[in-house]
Enzyme design. Structure first.
Site, PDB file in Angstrom:
ATOM      1  N   GLU A 443      77.440   9.443 -25.766  1.00 14.65           N
ATOM      2  CA  GLU A 443      76.822  10.737 -26.132  1.00 14.65           C
ATOM      3  C   GLU A 443      76.295  11.466 -24.905  1.00 14.65           C
ATOM      4  O   GLU A 443      75.278  12.146 -24.970  1.00 14.65           O
ATOM      5  CB  GLU A 443      75.659  10.537 -27.107  1.00 14.65           C
ATOM      6  CG  GLU A 443      75.985  10.469 -28.567  1.00 14.65           C
ATOM      7  CD  GLU A 443      77.225  11.205 -28.977  1.00 14.65           C
ATOM      8  OE1 GLU A 443      77.364  12.384 -28.580  1.00 14.65           O
ATOM      9  OE2 GLU A 443      78.040  10.629 -29.692  1.00 14.65           O
ATOM     10  N   GLY A 444      76.949  11.313 -23.788  1.00 16.52           N
ATOM     11  CA  GLY A 444      76.455  11.887 -22.537  1.00 16.52           C
ATOM     12  C   GLY A 444      75.541  10.879 -21.884  1.00 16.52           C
ATOM     13  O   GLY A 444      74.524  10.501 -22.468  1.00 16.52           O
TER      14      GLY A 444
END
Lengths: 620, 256
Positions: A443-444
């Site tokens: 998610e980053g």
């Protein structure tokens, strides 16, 4: 309540006493909710987490996922659990009743899912991605797409994923190479490879719906040329029955450090030129649309961090109370003294209180962010909506990165409490540390989260979101100063947040100077400082409430009669709980917050060594 | 088919039980209350019978205000309506008074099968189901592990020492549920939302027309005696230690 996963009393403290979540039940949107309903949902979630989810935790880890003859199998024990989880209605919990959901407030959902996340996050990946992907179709899909895909995803009949990453496009999503070629009927022929796709392929459901980022032929390079497509694993006939396979082939699944029950797949779309996708939303708006899911997913990853952290802490406390080893320090001179439970040793107490304060602070932070989402959605005015939405946006990178980074630290310290036993698989604690690490990456990465905070979020709304946050912290300082017991501790919070506010102003001043790269260079330390300040704030806010509640339990003598307080806490679990809240806030204020000023100063020095050192000099 | 389930709220099995200093009962503060686990089997079985045969499920519970939580849980699992017998004079009811109150409430309801847990995990008396059957003048099938209902006959399996007995009864009858009868479902989220809107009648002793004398009186509650400390047999020779162990088991503990 002692369930080894989550402190139910603290959950209720944050919900009812600290946030006052019952206020939102007064709104029209949440009028069907009440404390009674909330209690039933919390109770059912805890029960299912303990009785059905937790037993799959180590089993799923040992068994892992397999890819054989083109079929990805999840751990056997997940099947029955998935069925129960779907039947209980959790996948559509927060969705509107119009589309088969229960319209649950996000805050309550956060609290209900905490024990699930704590019990087995690898399992939670499957429903988690499904409700995220279904949410995209809910918001941007056509009526036909909703009835074909979304409704069956929200019952759990079909699953979902999010397909962004490619071998050469991870953090830099704009570099993706997957293409979409127009077909005469308006659909698209999809071709490309996606990797690291969580829940990318599995045998829990008969179909999987992939939202896939791809570039329509002829569209520009970079993120502005990316569109989003719905690509089912099996095509769906007009009557809703499953059609032929859609040329989505699983190349491999990863062998991971943790969350081994979650299948992470490489997916080849259109290897045989036969993969069909439907456009979701408008052309070239793919990134914007996907961000809706990504923002929600980032908050879910924050909740994942909280889940691992609370489970590791509750296990460590339990173990420290049972494990007998060594004489107590006050019997040092007495070889005949008996060994005591290790919770009596100062170093173990310090570790436990450190974990407790972070776990409770991170819980309050994540619930608060969820509460901001609810407040924004029921806001009466535009200003109010902007305020709470902005607060959620500002704190999203903190939820994701701070919760996950601290979860690894907390799980690591929990192993220290177990000693050597913590390192071996007979005890459940090593798995929490392995499972927790992924949350820092997907998610980053947390580095990206920090850049999002420093590069975008601080300046959003002309810096008003950050100023709102600092103002709220200031209010808490004021309230805490009125309490004789907390007054000295409030001063540490005051010093910490004003230091952070000063540093934040410096970042702004530097944006057009020779120091313009300093905030980028120090984005991650900045995020960690801000996380500590937010945790310190919420712990102090909780302590101020707790001091008042404790005062009314103690009656006339109030907080000043120390021996009476200790006696009361020994026999009254409510008093013991509030004493715990005060201890956590004081400990945090005196051990973590005093360092904030120095950490801010270290950034303000603006030394550029990491920028200036030559690549050649890193390792010669 | 009209199904009635008697439900009691009891302290969670994990709850730490403390006695009141005067021994008159337990400290209720800080206790987490749940539906008596045996009653969960009874609710589940009633829901399955309803799903198979049609009809309705009514939950009857005797207890203070908090007992409403267990009624709502049963409604959220899928029961249709509830009766809450709430009266301070009944708060310390013994098995006979409790059964009398339940019988008075159930008499006015259509009932084919009345299901209870075989006992409650709090005071473990295990009498209410049987007394209830007597007061209603219907047969009782107790401590049941398997139940089939067809053609107006209930066929039930009960474990006895070393064997199983199969019992048959005409309807209406009382069935008390044993562990293993089924696996109770969770209250689903849609179920919880619907439960709020299902009717629950609250009745007191006067409305039920009961005024009964307790048959049993609790004189004092006390914790079980503390276990004596264990004994560790010292020595380096395993054979001698084993011999000593056998001697102690035979002469001191008198178990072999």
């Amino acid at each position: 309540m002692g369930n080894l996963l989550v402190n139910g009393r603290d959950q209720r403290f944050v919900l009812y006493e600290q946030l006052g979540v019952e206020k939102i039940f007064q709104s029209e949107k949440y009028a069907d909710y009440s404390r009674e309903v909330a209690e039933m949902m919390l109770g059912e979630a805890e029960k299912m987490a303990v009785e059905d989810v937790l037993p799959t935790y180590d089993k799923g880890d040992r068994e892992g996922c397999t890819l054989k003859d083109g079929v990805v199998s999840v751990p056997q024990c997940y099947h029955q659990l998935y069925k129960k989880f779907c039947e209980a209605g959790w996948i559509a919990a927060t969705k509107s009743p119009d589309i088969g959901g229960q319209g649950m407030p996000v805050t309550l959902f956060a609290a209900c899912t905490e024990p699930f996340n704590a019990a087995n996050f690898a399992f939670m990946m499957y429903p988690g991605l499904t409700w995220g992907a279904a949410g995209l179709i809910e918001k941007y899909g056509t009526e036909a797409q909703k009835s074909t895909y979304m409704t069956r995803m929200l019952t759990g009949e079909w699953a979902g994923t999010m397909c962004l990453t490619e071998p050469n496009a991870g953090t830099d999503v704009g570099a993706i190479r997957t293409t979409a070629k127009r077909r005469p009927d308006g659909t698209f022929s999809i071709n490309g490879t996606k990797m690291f796709i969580s829940s990318g392929d599995h045998n829990l459901t008969e179909n999987i719906i992939h939202p896939v980022l791809a570039r329509i032929e002829g569209d520009p390079a970079g993120t502005g040329g990316i569109s989003l497509f719905i690509v089912p694993k099996y095509r769906v006939n007009d009557d809703g029955s499953l059609g032929e396979a859609n040329d989505v082939v699983t190349g491999n699944i990863e062998h991971k450090m943790g969350i081994r029950g979650s299948a992470t797949a490489t997916l080849n779309f259109g290897e045989n030129g036969n993969c069909i996708g439907e456009l979701l939303g408008e052309e070239r708006k793919g990134m914007k649309i996907m961000f809706l899911m990504m923002n929600e997913a980032r908050l879910e990853v924050g909740m994942q961090g909280l889940g691992h952290a609370t489970a590791a802490y509750e296990h460590a406390v339990q173990y420290a109370k049972e494990r007998v080893q060594s004489r107590p320090i006050w019997e040092m001179e007495n070889p005949a003294a008996e060994a005591v439970p290790i919770i009596q040793h100062p170093d173990v107490r310090r570790m436990l209180l450190w974990m407790k304060s972070y776990v409770e602070g991170i819980r309050a932070m994540n619930y608060f962010i969820a509460y901001c989402v609810d407040l924004a959605s029921i806001a009466g005015t535009k200003e109010e909506k902007e305020k709470w939405f902005g607060m959620m946006e500002l704190l999203t990178p903190l939820s994701k990165a701070f919760s996950s980074d601290m979860a690894v630290e907390i799980a690591s310290l929990a192993i220290d409490v177990y000693g050597g036993y913590g390192y071996i698989q007979e005890y459940p604690i090593e798995q929490y540390m392995r499972d927790a690490k992924i949350a820092c990456l997907y998610e980053g990465t947390n580095g990206i989260q920090a850049l999002d905070l420093v590069g975008r979020k601080l300046a959003q709304n002309k810096g008003k979101n950050a100023m709102n946050l600092f103002a709220m912290i200031g209010e808490t300082c004021q309230a805490a100063r009125k309490c004789e017991e907390l007054k000295p501790y409030a001063a540490f919070l005051e010093e910490a947040y004003t230091s952070l506010a000063g540093l934040t102003m410096k970042f702004k001043d530097w944006s057009a100077s020779a120091n313009m790269f300093i905030p980028i260079l120090n984005a991650r330390p900045y995020l960690m400082i801000m996380g500590d300040v937010v945790v310190g704030w919420l712990l102090m806010q909780a302590a101020a409430i707790s001091a008042e509640k404790l005062g009314s339990i103690l009656g006339a003598d109030g907080l000043s009669a120390k021996p009476k307080r200790r006696a009361e806490a020994r026999k009254n679990s409510e008093a013991a709980f509030y004493e715990g809240k005060l201890a956590a806030a004081k400990f945090f204020a005196t051990t973590v917050l005093p360092a904030v000023k120095g950490r801010c100063r270290s950034i303000e020095i603006a030394d550029k060594a990491p920028l200036e050192i030559l690549e050649e000099s890193f390792s010669v | 088919m009209h199904l009635v389930v008697c439900v009691k709220q009891a302290p969670d099995t994990e709850a730490l039980i403390k006695l009141k200093p005067d021994g008159s009962g337990i400290e209720e503060a800080g206790i987490k209350w749940v539906m008596n686990p045996y009653d969960e089997y009874a609710v589940e079985e009633a829901l399955r019978l309803k799903e198979k045969n049609g009809g309705d499920v009514t939950i009857v519970s005797l207890g203070p205000a908090r007992a409403m939580e267990s009624i709502r849980t049963a409604l959220a699992m899928g029961a249709d309506k509830g009766i809450h017998i709430s009266d301070p004079s009944l708060d310390r009811a013994d098995a006979f008074v409790a059964a009398s109150a339940l019988a008075a409430a159930i008499k006015s309801l259509p009932h084919d099968i009345i299901l209870c847990g075989q006992r409650a995990i709090d005071d473990d008396s295990g009498q209410v189901g049987s007394i209830l059957a007597e007061l209603l003048g219907v047969p009782q099938l107790t401590i049941i592990m398997k139940l089939e209902v067809a053609g107006g006959v209930a066929k039930a399996v009960k474990a006895i020492e070393g064997a199983q007995v199969v019992l048959e009864s005409a309807l209406p009858c009382v069935v008390t549920a044993q562990k293993g009868l089924n696996e109770p479902r969770y209250a689903s989220l849609p179920g919880i939302m619907k439960a709020k809107k299902k009717p629950v009648d609250v009745k007191n002793a006067a409305a039920l027309g009961i005024s009964v004398e307790q048959k049993a009186r609790i004189i004092k509650m006390m914790p079980p005696p503390q276990r004596a400390a264990g004994k560790i047999i010292q020595g380096d020779d395993p054979e001698a230690k084993a011999r000593e162990l056998v001697r102690l088991l035979r002469e001191e503990a008198k178990v072999i």
